[in-house]
Design an enzyme around this catalytic site. Structure first.
Site, PDB file in Angstrom:
ATOM      1  N   SER A 175       3.969   2.275   8.490  1.00 38.46           N
ATOM      2  CA  SER A 175       3.782   1.266   7.458  1.00 38.46           C
ATOM      3  C   SER A 175       5.073   1.082   6.702  1.00 38.46           C
ATOM      4  CB  SER A 175       2.673   1.679   6.502  1.00 38.46           C
ATOM      5  OG  SER A 175       1.458   1.271   7.028  1.00 38.46           O
TER       6      SER A 175
ATOM      7  N   HIS B 256       0.822  -1.222   0.000  1.00 43.39           N
ATOM      8  CA  HIS B 256       0.000   0.000   0.000  1.00 43.39           C
ATOM      9  C   HIS B 256       0.849   1.262   0.000  1.00 43.39           C
ATOM     10  CE1 HIS B 256       0.010  -0.011   4.588  1.00 43.39           C
ATOM     11  NE2 HIS B 256      -0.038   1.287   4.396  1.00 43.39           N
TER      12      HIS B 256
ATOM     13  N   ASP C 280       1.280  -7.662   2.440  1.00 45.91           N
ATOM     14  CA  ASP C 280       1.350  -6.235   2.098  1.00 45.91           C
ATOM     15  C   ASP C 280       2.800  -5.765   1.905  1.00 45.91           C
ATOM     16  OD1 ASP C 280       0.884  -3.547   1.823  1.00 45.91           O
ATOM     17  OD2 ASP C 280      -0.435  -3.362   3.555  1.00 45.91           O
TER      18      ASP C 280
HETATM   19  N1  ARG Z   1      -4.892   0.605   7.677  1.00 47.67           N
HETATM   20  C1  ARG Z   1      -3.578   0.632   7.110  1.00 47.67           C
HETATM   21  C2  ARG Z   1      -2.974   2.056   7.211  1.00 47.67           C
HETATM   22  O1  ARG Z   1      -3.531   2.890   7.846  1.00 47.67           O
HETATM   23  C3  ARG Z   1      -3.544   0.101   5.713  1.00 47.67           C
HETATM   24  C4  ARG Z   1      -4.277   0.888   4.681  1.00 47.67           C
HETATM   25  C5  ARG Z   1      -4.173   0.365   3.283  1.00 47.67           C
HETATM   26  N2  ARG Z   1      -5.195  -0.633   2.985  1.00 47.67           N
HETATM   27  C6  ARG Z   1      -6.485  -0.377   2.655  1.00 47.67           C
HETATM   28  N3  ARG Z   1      -7.325  -1.358   2.479  1.00 47.67           N
HETATM   29  N4  ARG Z   1      -6.950   0.848   2.486  1.00 47.67           N
HETATM   30  O2  ARG Z   1      -2.451   2.657   6.357  1.00 47.67           O
HETATM   31  N1  ASP Z   2      -1.393   1.429   7.983  1.00 49.85           N
HETATM   32  C1  ASP Z   2      -0.658   2.515   8.615  1.00 49.85           C
HETATM   33  C2  ASP Z   2       0.328   3.179   7.677  1.00 49.85           C
HETATM   34  O1  ASP Z   2       0.108   3.219   6.495  1.00 49.85           O
HETATM   35  C3  ASP Z   2      -0.009   2.053   9.874  1.00 49.85           C
HETATM   36  C4  ASP Z   2      -0.910   2.219  11.061  1.00 49.85           C
HETATM   37  O2  ASP Z   2      -1.659   3.210  11.098  1.00 49.85           O
HETATM   38  O3  ASP Z   2      -0.819   1.394  11.971  1.00 49.85           O
HETATM   39  O4  ASP Z   2       1.294   3.806   8.080  1.00 49.85           O
END
Ligand code: ARG
Ligand code: ASP
Length: 719
Positions: A650, A89, A225
């Site tokens: 991330s 991502h 990921d």
């Molecule tokens: N929750 C994670 C972060 O805040 C991953 C986000 C990417 N994935 C998604 N399905 N949007 O960035």
């Molecule tokens: N998914 C988040 C990021 O992209 C990490 C988190 O918020 O725990 O940095």
């Protein structure tokens, strides 16, 4: 057994040593300042390295392998030839930009077979930290307690500018100063930024984004990921813009990779660039987030997402146009819901209130009434005053700048008009063509019907729920349907051709024409209301709150000298540590710390847009063809730990007791997403991809063994 309970005892003693009322746990620590309390704690959790293995200015250390990835994510170097690992991502935009219908790397994955096939990227940089230096004395020089807040800021900014210019560095390096502990400490970073970073490999989204929005922020998780890049340098191993004859960067350090895997209770450390947290807010601020701000933002996004989802499910072209925008909006929508639930469940407001009582007593006991006695009453008063402005601001931001695309486009034109009014026609002429070019992508992914329905849903909420006293008059007695029908039927902002037509001719003509466009008139009314009636008051109160927060932080550092007080995240390099650990989210439910490929097969829904599994992975599963990457015949996929992370972490490496890579951080568990405001060690967990799953996908799934051959695989447990 004995050694385990001894270890536990040591941790307990450590935790008891810190002030019991100071509930704050977790922590994101500055890598150059780990000596002392952190080192002791890390060793008691099982760390075998010394802190100079993590950060050292004179010889290579872990920090030399962990660059900031394009300012928003983290990455790590995993080979002597600059091979770089980060999340799928995080590399999504680059993977997308090289994709077309014929070569859809998002859908099918991408693997360069040799250096010559690696794909260059515009505007992608990675930044290493060369040196970290405390410059608080220089930055606060000449700043007096008796100065007004504004005067303090002027002096501070000037000192920052001078120190940044004069601190010694190499020609190709940069100096940056950041504020810590809300302005009680200033730290300078000497950095080195590489600008030629090429795409090397990415799994298909059915691996890299497996589970998509349904599984996002959720444990148990099964997502691969990750994506791979490579840093290129000039012939002298220095940063350089893209050039065909640049060569793979030779890092000062790269992470060896452990094949021994992890077990419950193993020490883990996550090293990266957490973006922002607010761990020291007073209870009044958290109450406001919980009762007003989060519900408002969640409500707006809820409405917008429902509309968009309906369109995406019924139209394949719309699905492609809106996939990335939808994911972005859904990501924080879902996070805020989890955050609010977690704040409730962990009684964050009550915990803070208890702390505030203790704080008052300490202030009294230490005879610091004059300096700190007014802090909490002042906070309470200011948060009460700012409440309607904060809420109005969130409605404006979410509706105009985030969710309704026609209004977002209109707002950019409003800014152009403001520049024109202040700086004249030349400023408009200078910006026009770049602006028009930049809007092309926006309109490529814009669908008027979707946006009109979103407009109706979110503008209705804005008009009904935002504080009435600060509503623009255009929203006061609005017939939303009629307004939207008229705007979307007549406004030229709803197509790229329309926009280009609007912007033809000299500046005077352009703005005359614009001010007759219904979409523009509506946006401008909302924007003008915001800048006249909301922003000035919000900014002024916010400045006062920031000054209080700085003083509150200072007071806590003074009055709780033994507490584990870490600085809030600010996109600088931090160390967070803990151990592999499951958790109990609810009565009678316990989540294990590790998931396996078997779980992917349990979730598998053929052809589903979130839970499809590539045939090759299914085949490897049935053949149990896991190479050296399995453990007792099962292939580990994800695991969780007690590392305190946030957005920006991330792509961060998860590192074992010896400094080897064991995983790749990418998310947090649903119940623990309030950790940005209140970290509760019982339910806050970070989610990582097991590095063995990454190696398996590269080797067995993609057949890119040449990449594995570049890496250094180790067996620390089998020494
Ligand atoms: N929750 C994670 C972060 O805040 C991953 C986000 C990417 N994935 C998604 N399905 N949007 O960035
Ligand atoms: N998914 C988040 C990021 O992209 C990490 C988190 O918020 O725990 O940095």
């Amino acid at each position: 057994m004995i050694s385990k309970s001894l270890k536990l005892l040591k941790v307990l003693v450590l935790l008891l040593m810190v002030s019991p009322i100071y509930a704050q746990q977790g922590g994101m620590w500055i890598p150059s300042l780990l000596k002392g309390m952190n080192e002791t704690e890390m060793k008691s959790l099982g760390m075998k390295m010394s802190v100079s293995d993590i950060y050292d200015v004179n010889s290579s250390s872990l920090k030399d392998a962990v660059p900031h990835f394009n300012g928003g994510c983290t990455s790590e170097v995993i080979s002597p030839q600059g091979l770089l690992l980060t999340n799928h991502h995080c590399g999504y935009g680059q993977i997308q930009s090289h994709s077309s219908v014929e070569n859809d790397y998002l859908a099918d994955g991408f693997w360069a077979k040799s250096l010559s096939e690696e794909l260059p990227n515009n505007n992608l940089v990675v930044t290493f930290i060369v040196k970290i230096e405390d410059v608080t004395a220089q930055v606060l020089q000449g700043v007096l307690d008796s100065d007004t807040e504004a005067a303090k800021q002027v002096k501070i900014q000037k000192n920052i500018a001078t120190t940044t210019q004069t601190f010694p560095k190499e020609l190709w390096e940069e100096n940056k100063i950041k504020s810590f502990y809300e302005g009680n400490q200033y730290i300078l970073f000497v950095t080195e930024t590489f600008k030629d970073v090429r795409l090397v490999g990415a799994p298909p989204s059915s691996i890299g984004k497996f589970g998509s929005d349904t599984d996002n922020w959720v444990w148990p998780r099964h997502t691969g990921d990750f994506s791979l890049f490579r840093i290129y340098a000039d012939k002298n191993n220095r940063p350089a813009s893209y050039a065909a004859d640049n060569v793979p960067y030779k890092p000062k350090h790269y992470l060896p990779i452990s094949l021994d895997g992890i077990q419950e209770d193993d020490f883990t450390m996550v090293f990266g660039y957490p973006g922002s947290t607010q761990e020291y807010l007073p209870s009044f601020a958290i109450e406001q987030i919980l009762k007003e701000l989060n519900p408002a933002k969640i409500g707006i996004r809820d409405a917008a997402l429902k509309v968009t989802n309906e369109f995406m499910r019924n139209d394949a072209a719309i699905k492609i146009q809106y996939a990335s925008k939808y994911a972005g909006i859904a990501n924080y929508w879902k996070k805020w819901i989890g955050e609010s639930q977690g704040l409730e469940k962990s009684n964050a407001v009550a915990v803070k209130k208890t702390f505030e009582e203790d704080f008052k007593q300490r202030v009294a006991k230490n005879k610091q009434q004059a300096a700190y006695g007014q802090l909490l009453p002042d906070f309470e008063k200011l948060y009460r005053e700012i409440a309607p402005y904060s809420l109005s601001r969130d409605y404006f931001m979410e509706v105009v700048l985030r969710n309704t695309e026609l209004l977002t486009a209109g707002f950019k034109l409003y800014q152009l008009e403001q520049a024109y009014l202040q700086k004249g026609a030349q400023s408009f002429n200078d910006r026009r063509s770049a602006f028009i070019a930049a809007q092309e992508d926006f309109y490529k992914n814009f669908n008027k019907d979707v946006d009109q329905k979103v407009f109706e849903a979110v503008v209705a909420l804005y008009s009904q729920k935002a504080p009435a006293a600060y509503l623009p008059k255009e929203l006061q007695k609005i017939d939303v349907q009629k307004t939207s029908q008229s705007i979307y039927a007549h406004s030229k902002l709803s197509s790229y051709d329309g926009l280009k037509e609007l912007l033809k001719g000299d500046a005077k003509e352009v703005f005359k024409r614009l001010n007759k466009d219904q979409g523009y008139i509506f946006t401008k009314a909302l924007a003008a209301n915001y800048f006249e009636h909301i922003a000035p008051k919000y900014d002024a109160l916010n400045l006062e709150i920031a000054a209080l927060q700085r003083n509150y932080m200072k007071a806590q550092l003074e009055l709780y000298p033994d507490a584990r007080i870490f600085p809030d995240a600010n996109s600088t390099l931090r160390v967070t540590y803990g151990k592999v650990n499951g958790y109990a989210p609810k009565d009678a439910i316990y989540y294990d710390a590790v998931t396996y490929l078997d779980g992917i097969m349990e979730k598998y829904i053929p052809n589903d847009y979130e839970f499809d599994v590539p045939q090759k992975l299914v085949d490897l599963y049935h053949a149990k063809d896991y190479g050296p990457y399995a453990e007792n015949g099962k292939l580990p996929v994800n695991f969780i730990g007690t590392n305190h992370t946030t957005g920006g972490n991330s792509g961060s490496p998860a590192i074992d007791a010896h400094g080897n890579l064991i995983g790749l951080n990418f998310d947090r568990v649903w119940e623990g997403t309030m950790s940005d405001i209140y970290y509760d060690p019982a339910i806050c967990r970070n989610i990582m991809v097991d590095v063995r799953y990454i190696l398996f996908v590269i080797d067995k799934y993609a057949g890119a063994k040449h990449l594995i051959d570049e890496m250094t695989l180790v067996h620390p447990k089998k020494k």
